[in-house]
Write an enzyme that holds these catalytic residues in place. Structure first.
Site: not given
Ligand SMILES: C[S@@+](CC[C@H](N)C(=O)[O-])C[C@H]1O[C@@H](n2cnc3c(N)ncnc32)[C@H](O)[C@@H]1O
Length: 438
Positions: A249-250, A252, A269, A310, A363
C-alpha cells in the site's frame, strides 16, 4: 557546507556527483541516495533541488553523455568517478539552464578537492570546455536509442516491436508531468491550480510549481498521483462499506482512492517506514484506513470483498520520473520480482471471498510482471475469471486496453502530434473475479 561552497555553487554539484556515484555503485534508487546524502551535505532547499535536477538529467541522458564524453576523451578512462564527474558537468552544459563556466569550474574544483582526481583537473577543464564549444553538434547528432541501455532495448523491441519500442525510448527522454487525483470536481480544481483535466479524470499541472503552495494542498483536497497510477484502484470499483485489502500500500496513493470511495480499507506494507508515510498522507487528506506492517505473504484472517495488489516490480514504467531505474535494474531483478509477484497473487487468491474482485497491477513495462503474470495466474487458479476492462472505464483510451481486456499504458500514450498532453506512466493492470463455489 562552508560559506565558500555556497558562493561557488559547489555544494549542489558535490551532492549530485556523490548521488550518481552511489546510486550506480549500490544499485539502489536515486531518491533514497539523495535523501541519505542530503542529510550529510546540509544544503538549502534550493541547492538540494539543483542537485536533484543535475542527478536526474544525468541519469536520463546517461547514454548520450557517455557517448559525447568518450568521443572527446582521447585516451579514454576506466575511472568511474571521473566519468561521473564529467557526466554531471556535461549534463549541465547540454541539458540544463546553467552557465557553462559554472558547470566547468565546479567540476574542476571538485576534482582539485579530491586526492584521487586532483591530477585530472586539466583534463576535466579541457573536455568540458570542448563539450560547451561543440554543444550544437552533439545535440544534433544524438541518437534517441543511446539513452536506453541494451538490456531494455532488447526487451522492449522483442515485446512491443521496433516501432513502439522506439516511441517508448523517445518518451523517456522527456520529464513526466505532475498529475493530481482530486476528491471533488476536476474542472474546478483544474481551474484553481491552472491545470487541465485529462480524459481519465486526473488533473495535470501545466506549470512546474511548488506542490505545497498550491490551493487545496493544506486542506487535503487532492494528492499527487500519475494519471495511469490512478486507474487500478478505480478498476476495483470499491463500494462503501466493502472490506478491501491494499496489499502493497505505501506510500498510499491507491489506499487514499479506496478510502475516499468509502471502503473499509486494510493497508498492508512490509515496510513500517513507508507505512508511516502512508499514515501521514492519509492524515493530510482526512481519510482513514487500518494499517498493518507485515509481509503480505504472511497475511491471514477473514476473506475480503476486494483486493488491490500493486505489486513490487522493476518500475520500468516510471523511467520518465526515475531514469536511474534503467541503469540500476537488470534482467535478474525482473526474474526475482516475478517470483514474488506470483506468490503475492496466490495469497490474494486465498484471501478473497467467493465473488470477490482482485486487481493486480505493476508500474512495469515488462510482460513477465504484467501480461504473463495474469495468464499464469488464470492457469494456476481456475476458480478465477478475468473481468475485462472497458475503455469507457478509463476515459475511452482505447489504445490502453489489450485484446485480453487488461490495462496497458505506455509512456507515450496521451502524446500525439496534434495534442501533447504529456504521456503516462507505464502500467499494467488485470481484473479478476473469484467464482462463487457451487
Ligand atoms: C509499487 S509500491 C506500492 C505503491 C502504492 N500502492 C501506492 O499506490 O502508493 C510497492 C510497495 O510494496 C511493498 N512491498 C514489497 N514487498 C512486499 C510484501 N512482500 N508484502 C507487503 N508489501 C510489500 C514495498 O514496501 C512498497 O511500499
Amino acid at each position: 557546507m562552508d560559506s565558500s561552497d555556497r558562493q561557488t555553487g559547489l555544494g549542489p554539484r558535490r551532492l549530485a556527483w556523490r548521488a550518481v556515484n552511489e546510486t550506480l555503485k549500490r544499485r539502489v534508487p536515486l531518491d533514497d541516495v539523495l535523501e541519505e546524502l542530503a542529510a550529510e551535505e546540509r544544503l538549502s532547499s534550493r541547492d538540494e533541488a539543483l542537485a536533484r535536477a543535475i542527478a536526474i538529467v544525468t541519469f536520463r541522458r546517461l547514454g548520450t553523455l557517455g557517448w559525447a564524453l568518450r568521443e572527446r576523451l582521447s585516451k579514454g578512462t576506466r575511472d568511474e568517478r571521473l566519468l561521473h564527474l564529467l557526466a554531471i558537468g556535461a549534463a549541465q552544459i547540454l541539458f540544463l539552464d546553467v552557465p557553462d563556466h559554472a558547470a566547468v569550474d565546479t567540476a574542476v574544483q571538485l576534482a582539485q578537492g579530491d586526492h584521487r582526481l586532483r591530477h585530472a583537473d586539466g583534463l576535466i577543464n579541457a573536455v568540458l570546455r570542448r563539450v560547451a564549444r561543440e554543444r550544437d553538434a552533439i545535440l544534433a547528432a544524438q541518437d534517441p536509442w543511446l539513452d536506453t541501455p541494451d538490456w531494455l532495448a532488447k526487451r522492449w523491441s522483442g515485446q512491443y516491436g521496433e516501432a513502439i519500442a522506439a516511441r517508448i525510448a523517445e518518451a523517456h527522454r522527456t520529464t513526466a508531468s505532475v498529475d493530481l487525483t482530486v476528491k471533488g470536481d476536476a474542472s474546478l480544481w483544474a481551474e484553481r491550480v491552472d491545470g487541465l483535466v485529462l480524459p481519465t479524470g486526473s488533473v495535470r499541472l501545466t506549470e512546474r510549481t511548488a506542490i505545497r503552495d498550491l490551493p487545496g494542498y493544506a486542506e487535503g483536497e487532492w494528492w499527487v498521483q500519475d494519471a495511469a497510477a490512478a486507474l487500478p484502484a478505480r478498476l476495483l470499483r470499491p463500494q462503501p462499506g466493502e472490506r478491501i485489502a491494499d496489499f502493497c500500500a505505501a506510500p498510499g496513493g491507491k489506499t487514499a482512492q479506496l478510502a475516499f470511495a468509502g471502503a473499509d480499507v486494510l493497508a498492508v506494507d512490509r515496510s513500517a517506514r513507508r507505512l508511516k508515510r502512508l499514515e501521514e498522507n492519509l492524515d493530510r487528506l482526512g481519510l482513514k484506513a487500518q494499517t498493518l506492517a507485515i509481509d503480505a505473504e504472511k497475511l491471514e484472517g477473514p476473506p475480503f470483498d476486494g483486493i488491490l495488489l500493486d505489486a513490487p516490480c522493476s518500475a520500468t514504467g516510471t523511467i520518465r520520473r526515475h531514469p536511474d531505474v534503467a541503469w540500476t535494474k537488470s534482467n535478474e531483478d525482473i526474474e526475482k520480482l516475478a517470483g514474488l509477484q506470483s506468490r503475492l497473487l496466490d495469497k490474494a487468491a486465498q484471501l478473497l471471498k467467493d465473488g470477490g474482485r482482485l486487481v493486480y497491477c505493476t508500474c512495469s513495462l515488462e510482460a513477465e510482471e504484467g501480461e504473463q503474470q495474469a495468464a499464469h495466474f488464470l492457469a494456476r487458479h481456475p476458480e478465477f475469471v478475468r473481468l475485462p476492462i472497458e475503455a469507457a472505464e478509463i476515459g475511452n483510451l482505447d489504445e490502453c486496453v489489450t485484446e485480453q481486456g487488461d490495462l496497458r499504458t505506455l509512456p507515450f500514450h496521451l502524446i500525439s502530434p496534434t495534442s501533447d498532453r504529456g504521456g503516462l506512466d507505464g502500467f499494467f493492470a488485470a481484473r479478476f473475479v473469484k467464482r462463487s463455489a457451487g
